[in-house]
Design an enzyme around this catalytic site. Structure first.
Site, PDB file in Angstrom:
ATOM      1  CB  CYS A  85      13.155 -12.115   6.836  1.00 45.33           C
ATOM      2  SG  CYS A  85      13.109 -11.344   8.475  1.00 45.33           S
ATOM      3  CB  CYS A  88      12.110 -15.136  10.499  1.00 43.34           C
ATOM      4  SG  CYS A  88      11.174 -14.562   9.053  1.00 43.34           S
ATOM      5  CB  CYS A 134       9.438  -9.859   7.974  1.00 43.51           C
ATOM      6  SG  CYS A 134       9.251 -11.649   7.920  1.00 43.51           S
ATOM      7  CB  CYS A 137       9.808 -12.726  12.308  1.00 42.35           C
ATOM      8  SG  CYS A 137      10.833 -11.529  11.446  1.00 42.35           S
ATOM      9  CB  CYS A 157      12.947   2.638   0.510  1.00 44.46           C
ATOM     10  SG  CYS A 157      14.460   3.495   0.885  1.00 44.46           S
TER      11      CYS A 157
HETATM   12 FE    FE Z   1      11.072 -12.237   9.228  1.00 45.43          FE
END
Ligand code: FE
Length: 169
Positions: A85, A88, A134, A137, A157
């Site tokens: 990510c 984060c 995610c 976060c 995607c």
């Molecule tokens: Fe994240």
């Protein structure tokens, strides 16, 4: 006699109200403590995210934006590694499940772990889509569609800008 009965009704309805209040109050506190005390989640104010992320990453990850097709840095990347990510650092996708969907965005048929992904129904633009975030976060990553390759038939995607590739040593 009647007065006592009336008083009894008054007391019991008062008790009921008190009990209802206590149940409501403790359930609210329970819910609040569940949200605040989850150690796996990162919670920051929008101001903090704005300070930490560049404007385009902020627009896509925190405002559910989309980068232009074929513009992302990972669209054609074939290097082995993990895609974390961008906001984060949580590991989200692996190069092992990346494939060329021709869509213009990095595409994967499976996340690293379902535990790291959050799915949200998205009805924007009059379409029913599944938004992929995610879980740690809450950053927007992209969408998932069921027109992917085997073995999952899923197509995650994902915006390049929501990811940070970590090359295998
Ligand atoms: Fe994240």
């Amino acid at each position: 006699m009647i007065r006592a009965a009336v008083r009894g009704v008054a007391v019991s309805s008062g008790c009921r109200a008190l009990i209802q209040f206590l149940v409501y109050y403790s359930s609210q506190n329970f819910l609040r403590s569940r949200v605040v005390s989850d150690p796996k989640k990162i919670e920051k104010t929008e101001q903090q995210w704005r300070q930490e992320l560049d404007s385009e990453t902020y627009r896509v990850t925190r405002q559910a934006g989309t980068e232009a097709a074929f513009s992302g840095k990972y669209c054609d990347l074939k290097d082995k590694g993990i895609y974390n990510c961008a906001a984060c650092g949580e590991p989200l996708f692996s190069s092992d499940t990346k494939y060329d969907s021709g869509s213009g965005w990095p595409s994967f048929w499976e996340p690293v772990s379902e535990d790291n992904i959050e799915y949200i129904s998205d009805t924007e633009y009059g379409m029913l889509r599944t938004e992929v975030n995610c879980k740690k976060c809450g950053s927007h990553l992209g969408h998932v569609f069921d027109d992917g390759p085997k073995p999952t038939n899923q197509r995650y995607c994902i915006n390049s800008i929501s990811l940070k590739h970590e090359k295998d040593e």
